[in-house]
Design a protein around this motif. Structure first.
Motif, mmCIF file in Angstrom:
data_model
loop_
_atom_site.group_PDB
_atom_site.id
_atom_site.type_symbol
_atom_site.label_atom_id
_atom_site.label_comp_id
_atom_site.label_asym_id
_atom_site.label_seq_id
_atom_site.Cartn_x
_atom_site.Cartn_y
_atom_site.Cartn_z
ATOM 1 N N LEU A 1 -1.473 -2.869 38.024
ATOM 2 C CA LEU A 1 -1.184 -1.770 39.277
ATOM 3 C C LEU A 1 -2.349 -1.257 40.170
ATOM 4 O O LEU A 1 -1.752 -2.253 41.197
ATOM 5 C CB LEU A 1 -0.263 -1.960 38.945
ATOM 6 N N ALA A 2 -2.925 -0.813 39.322
ATOM 7 C CA ALA A 2 -4.209 0.001 40.102
ATOM 8 C C ALA A 2 -5.034 -0.551 40.308
ATOM 9 O O ALA A 2 -5.435 -1.121 41.667
ATOM 10 C CB ALA A 2 -5.265 0.571 38.849
ATOM 11 N N VAL A 3 -5.567 -2.165 40.231
ATOM 12 C CA VAL A 3 -6.302 -3.222 40.171
ATOM 13 C C VAL A 3 -5.532 -3.805 41.424
ATOM 14 O O VAL A 3 -6.192 -3.953 42.424
ATOM 15 C CB VAL A 3 -6.574 -4.612 39.111
ATOM 16 N N ALA A 4 -3.925 -3.803 41.964
ATOM 17 C CA ALA A 4 -4.303 -4.829 42.661
ATOM 18 C C ALA A 4 -3.444 -3.725 43.712
ATOM 19 O O ALA A 4 -4.135 -3.808 45.152
ATOM 20 C CB ALA A 4 -2.369 -4.805 41.929
ATOM 21 N N HIS A 9 -6.697 -2.167 49.449
ATOM 22 C CA HIS A 9 -7.291 -0.447 50.093
ATOM 23 C C HIS A 9 -8.278 -1.560 50.281
ATOM 24 O O HIS A 9 -8.890 -1.337 51.257
ATOM 25 C CB HIS A 9 -7.165 -0.164 49.192
ATOM 26 N N HIS A 10 -8.820 -2.622 49.952
ATOM 27 C CA HIS A 10 -10.012 -3.450 49.800
ATOM 28 C C HIS A 10 -9.805 -4.171 50.711
ATOM 29 O O HIS A 10 -10.101 -4.457 52.140
ATOM 30 C CB HIS A 10 -10.346 -3.994 48.615
ATOM 31 N N GLY A 61 -4.309 -10.840 45.795
ATOM 32 C CA GLY A 61 -3.536 -9.246 45.405
ATOM 33 C C GLY A 61 -1.894 -9.743 45.416
ATOM 34 O O GLY A 61 -1.241 -9.636 44.500
ATOM 35 N N ASP A 62 -1.545 -10.905 46.397
ATOM 36 C CA ASP A 62 -0.137 -11.290 46.080
ATOM 37 C C ASP A 62 0.187 -11.989 44.303
ATOM 38 O O ASP A 62 1.331 -12.139 44.125
ATOM 39 C CB ASP A 62 0.521 -12.111 47.103
ATOM 40 N N GLN A 63 -0.804 -12.380 44.627
ATOM 41 C CA GLN A 63 -0.395 -13.283 43.078
ATOM 42 C C GLN A 63 -0.570 -12.395 41.588
ATOM 43 O O GLN A 63 -0.410 -12.799 41.050
ATOM 44 C CB GLN A 63 -2.005 -14.509 42.601
ATOM 45 N N LEU A 64 -1.343 -11.265 41.584
ATOM 46 C CA LEU A 64 -1.897 -10.427 41.328
ATOM 47 C C LEU A 64 -0.148 -10.123 41.128
ATOM 48 O O LEU A 64 -0.183 -9.513 40.002
ATOM 49 C CB LEU A 64 -3.276 -9.389 41.608
#
Length: 151
Positions: A1-4, A9-10, A61-64
């Motif tokens: 979830l931190a990657v998402a 943010h990106h 992001g949505d897929q993740l």
């Protein structure tokens, strides 16, 4: 979830870049001077590239998030379910675009029926906080919560 979270943010930074390029293009084409065609074409190419990167990051992001939140919100460990709920609640507070999507707010509502009392309590508190502060939310969020209340 931190990657998402980092991807969101990106995406925000890419959106900011895209908007800045759009303003530059509008300023050049809307001015009374003859626009510098080379500069204008360069800006338009950058604008298209920024829009493409923005779309790619949004989709990734949505897929993740889809691949993490749904299965982990049914994890056998209540610690994992609690962590997912905490992160999801934080993302929903920070990002209105996510909040008004049914799949994310519905996930929090579904977690009010979790087998673990602590997870149910946290989900219930999140929902209560939404409705307690509904008047200070943007109109689109108010309408979204009103639709949920009518179900």
């Amino acid at each position: 979830l931190a990657v998402a979270e980092a991807m969101i943010h990106h995406k925000r930074m890419l959106s900011h870049t895209h908007d800045g390029l759009q303003r530059q293009v509008n300023a050049i084409t809307g001015g009374s001077q003859q626009p510098a065609l080379r500069h204008l074409e360069h800006l338009r190419c950058e604008l298209q590239a920024a829009a493409a990167r923005l779309s790619e990051v949004q989709n990734a992001g949505d897929q993740l998030l889809d691949s993490i939140v749904q299965p982990r919100s049914h994890d056998v460990s209540e610690v994992i379910r609690m962590l997912v709920l905490s992160k999801l609640e934080r993302l929903l507070q920070q990002h209105l675009q996510m909040f008004v999507q049914n799949k994310w707010t519905a996930r929090v509502f579904l977690m009010t029926r979790d087998p673990c009392a602590d997870v149910r309590l946290k989900a219930t508190k999140a929902v209560h906080r939404w409705y307690a502060t509904v008047k200070s939310m943007p109109a689109v969020a108010q309408e979204h919560l009103r639709q949920f209340a009518l179900r």
